[in-house]
Design a protein around this motif. Sequence first.
Motif, mmCIF file in Angstrom:
data_model
loop_
_atom_site.group_PDB
_atom_site.id
_atom_site.type_symbol
_atom_site.label_atom_id
_atom_site.label_comp_id
_atom_site.label_asym_id
_atom_site.label_seq_id
_atom_site.Cartn_x
_atom_site.Cartn_y
_atom_site.Cartn_z
ATOM 1 N N UNK A 33 -4.489 -11.729 -2.677
ATOM 2 C CA UNK A 33 -4.753 -10.831 -3.803
ATOM 3 C C UNK A 33 -4.583 -9.360 -3.464
ATOM 4 N N UNK A 34 -5.598 -8.562 -3.768
ATOM 5 C CA UNK A 34 -5.523 -7.119 -3.540
ATOM 6 C C UNK A 34 -5.314 -6.756 -2.080
ATOM 7 N N UNK A 35 -5.864 -7.555 -1.177
ATOM 8 C CA UNK A 35 -5.676 -7.282 0.255
ATOM 9 C C UNK A 35 -4.260 -7.612 0.703
ATOM 10 N N UNK A 36 -3.607 -8.525 -0.006
ATOM 11 C CA UNK A 36 -2.197 -8.809 0.267
ATOM 12 C C UNK A 36 -1.327 -7.686 -0.297
ATOM 13 N N UNK A 57 5.655 -11.620 4.706
ATOM 14 C CA UNK A 57 4.377 -11.375 4.033
ATOM 15 C C UNK A 57 4.020 -12.609 3.208
ATOM 16 N N UNK A 58 2.875 -13.199 3.482
ATOM 17 C CA UNK A 58 2.480 -14.407 2.759
ATOM 18 C C UNK A 58 1.006 -14.398 2.374
ATOM 19 N N UNK A 59 0.721 -14.960 1.222
ATOM 20 C CA UNK A 59 -0.660 -15.233 0.851
ATOM 21 C C UNK A 59 -1.218 -16.200 1.905
ATOM 22 N N UNK A 60 -2.488 -16.027 2.257
ATOM 23 C CA UNK A 60 -3.048 -16.692 3.443
ATOM 24 C C UNK A 60 -2.803 -18.200 3.486
ATOM 25 N N UNK A 75 4.171 -13.239 18.242
ATOM 26 C CA UNK A 75 3.872 -12.822 16.863
ATOM 27 C C UNK A 75 2.608 -11.974 16.799
ATOM 28 N N UNK A 76 2.674 -10.968 15.927
ATOM 29 C CA UNK A 76 1.487 -10.203 15.547
ATOM 30 C C UNK A 76 1.154 -10.604 14.114
ATOM 31 N N UNK A 77 -0.055 -11.113 13.903
ATOM 32 C CA UNK A 77 -0.465 -11.488 12.553
ATOM 33 C C UNK A 77 -1.540 -10.502 12.102
ATOM 34 N N UNK A 78 -1.232 -9.769 11.043
ATOM 35 C CA UNK A 78 -2.157 -8.760 10.520
ATOM 36 C C UNK A 78 -2.814 -9.328 9.270
ATOM 37 N N UNK A 79 -4.131 -9.454 9.322
ATOM 38 C CA UNK A 79 -4.881 -10.065 8.228
ATOM 39 C C UNK A 79 -5.815 -9.038 7.602
ATOM 40 N N UNK A 80 -6.200 -9.234 6.363
ATOM 41 C CA UNK A 80 -7.107 -8.274 5.730
ATOM 42 C C UNK A 80 -8.005 -8.959 4.706
ATOM 43 N N UNK A 81 -9.272 -8.610 4.766
ATOM 44 C CA UNK A 81 -10.245 -9.017 3.745
ATOM 45 C C UNK A 81 -11.394 -8.034 3.806
ATOM 46 N N UNK A 209 -0.840 -5.344 -7.597
ATOM 47 C CA UNK A 209 -2.292 -5.275 -7.508
ATOM 48 C C UNK A 209 -2.916 -4.928 -8.854
ATOM 49 N N UNK A 210 -2.321 -3.962 -9.553
ATOM 50 C CA UNK A 210 -2.865 -3.571 -10.856
ATOM 51 C C UNK A 210 -2.761 -4.740 -11.842
ATOM 52 N N UNK A 211 -1.652 -5.453 -11.796
ATOM 53 C CA UNK A 211 -1.468 -6.593 -12.710
ATOM 54 C C UNK A 211 -2.463 -7.715 -12.441
ATOM 55 N N UNK A 212 -2.517 -8.162 -11.170
ATOM 56 C CA UNK A 212 -3.313 -9.378 -10.939
ATOM 57 C C UNK A 212 -4.794 -9.092 -10.701
#
Lengths: 328, 328
Positions: A33-36, A57-60, A75-81, A209-212
């Motif tokens: 979502x917004x973090x993506x 770039x993928x949804x988790x 690989x570097x995996x950058x995650x956000x929440x 982000x604004x849409x969803x």
Amino acid sequence: MSKTVVNVKTDVQAVLNELKSKQIRNVFFVACGGSSAIMYPAKYVLDREAQHITSDLYSSNEFIHRNPQQLGKDSLVILCSMSGTTPETTEAAKFAKSKGAYAVALTNEPTSPLAHSADIFIKYEWGNDIDAFETNLGVLYQLVFGLLYVAEKNDKFAKLVTSLENLQSVYEKALEYEASNARKFAESHKSEPVIYTMASGSNYGAAYSFSICILMEMQWIHSHAIHAGEYFHGPFEIIDENVPFIILAGLDETRPLEERALSFSKRYGKKLTVLDAKAYDFEGIDKDVQGYIAPLVLNRVLRQYAEELAEARNHPLSKRRYMWKVEY
Amino acid sequence: MSKTVVNVKTDVQAVLNELKSKQIRNVFFVACGGSSAIMYPAKYVLDREAQHITSDLYSSNEFIHRNPQQLGKDSLVILCSMSGTTPETTEAAKFAKSKGAYAVALTNEPTSPLAHSADIFIKYEWGNDIDAFETNLGVLYQLVFGLLYVAEKNDKFAKLVTSLENLQSVYEKALEYEASNARKFAESHKSEPVIYTMASGSNYGAAYSFSICILMEMQWIHSHAIHAGEYFHGPFEIIDENVPFIILAGLDETRPLEERALSFSKRYGKKLTVLDAKAYDFEGIDKDVQGYIAPLVLNRVLRQYAEELAEARNHPLSKRRYMWKVEY
């Protein structure tokens, strides 16, 4: 050993120090979502700047189940929440580590499951009174440009960090400039059942982000973030005098796409809202990174539009019917 | 020299022969609208199968203006336009060649600007009476699995080609199975102002295509293709008893995402249309590639749904107000 000479957030510097001894071949941007959505401009940066490092770039949950063949020790995996409690993102961090990848979490909560599941975490701040430098978008850019510097000697790192340090005042001037526009938008759109957004390049994430998150999630208004280049190959048939569009115009290399979409929309649409970064004062933002910084400013201004819309509709941004309320 | 032992379309074989002497490091999938949508499953295949080759997918004009740093002599750029006259895609072919990349065009028109601008082209066939093997999706899979075989000795090539040869009968049985469902869908949705689609993994492109090309472009119905994993991080707040959703359930590794989205939607939505590939007869399709083939079947069935919807609404799929009619 390369030595960073710019003043990044301490947490980011700790990650960059680790990256110095690694051979990163690919980056996976993983969140929901917004973090993506905040990661779309970072992918744009890597596409344009990285000599060797590739990125996706993928949804988790898509990331986990798609199970990319090339996810591994390089690989570097950058995650956000923000809360660090998003289950899919926490699982994605564990999955990444199980494949030997280096998992870096961005979160507001150092004691969260996500922070614990990643190899290392970067704490970011949250809220309208926080300096731009410390936000999710701010720290993500420090990390990504830092990676480009550490791994490939990209020379935009220092310029980017200095620009981020000056970003808050750009936000404040843009918010002031847009204040009455945001109120007018809210008043004129408070009864609209559908509102589309449109952008391209580094700005697409802000539109998405604004849409969803804002329109669909927080206002229960139908929406879709249209890519300005795709517009002419299907979606533009939907526009007429009654269909509202929010069109973003940034400062990056894809601006001609946004301008073309805007120009067409002006001929056949009547309910257009244009957020044009050219109208904002970018003092303190280095010319070489203004295209990359514009989506952050547009994103901040869109938050103001969201707050005004919520107020005009008497539908608080915090209102939900399912999220955090029912099982899913 | 590797030698392909499977019977691919002659045009595809000619490209594969060229690829044998190249060192392809990355693939760019470049097209617009519906021609871009057919490339989503191909990107899914490369993500899951490719040991070394990386890939990206961009709308043609985004590709040119984004100007990926790693586009160069080790790049394969796969472009598609049925008429071969899409200006952005023709420009993208020229742009790719100017960077030293190998540009392969998929088109129905051998004398078109796109066919002329690329290094080489593959002719595909078009229409409801054409065998699945010869369509855009059919030849693209032959090319992508062929590349994986030539460059990395991937063993699914022969299985895939044999499966494609048997695909037409899968289509026919699926169309027969869905015939009355498609008519019911059309009748019950003919007055709906908004219809969402949802899918994940290799099936997302089919949902995207139905949203932007069928619903928005050809029927002037509001729409958005929601990613089934993103659904729970924003979009799901829009669903209630009055909001119609078309949910695709494929056979690939991301099916759990689609099943979860479907399960939630059944609890809070009433206007659900489910196209589940599990209900179709995949005789002749190798088990190892059924997940990759399912989006092609779903895409074909969605065309049937589109035709029934157009009929029920008395709004032909060929009707446009702007496309090919005004300047843009």
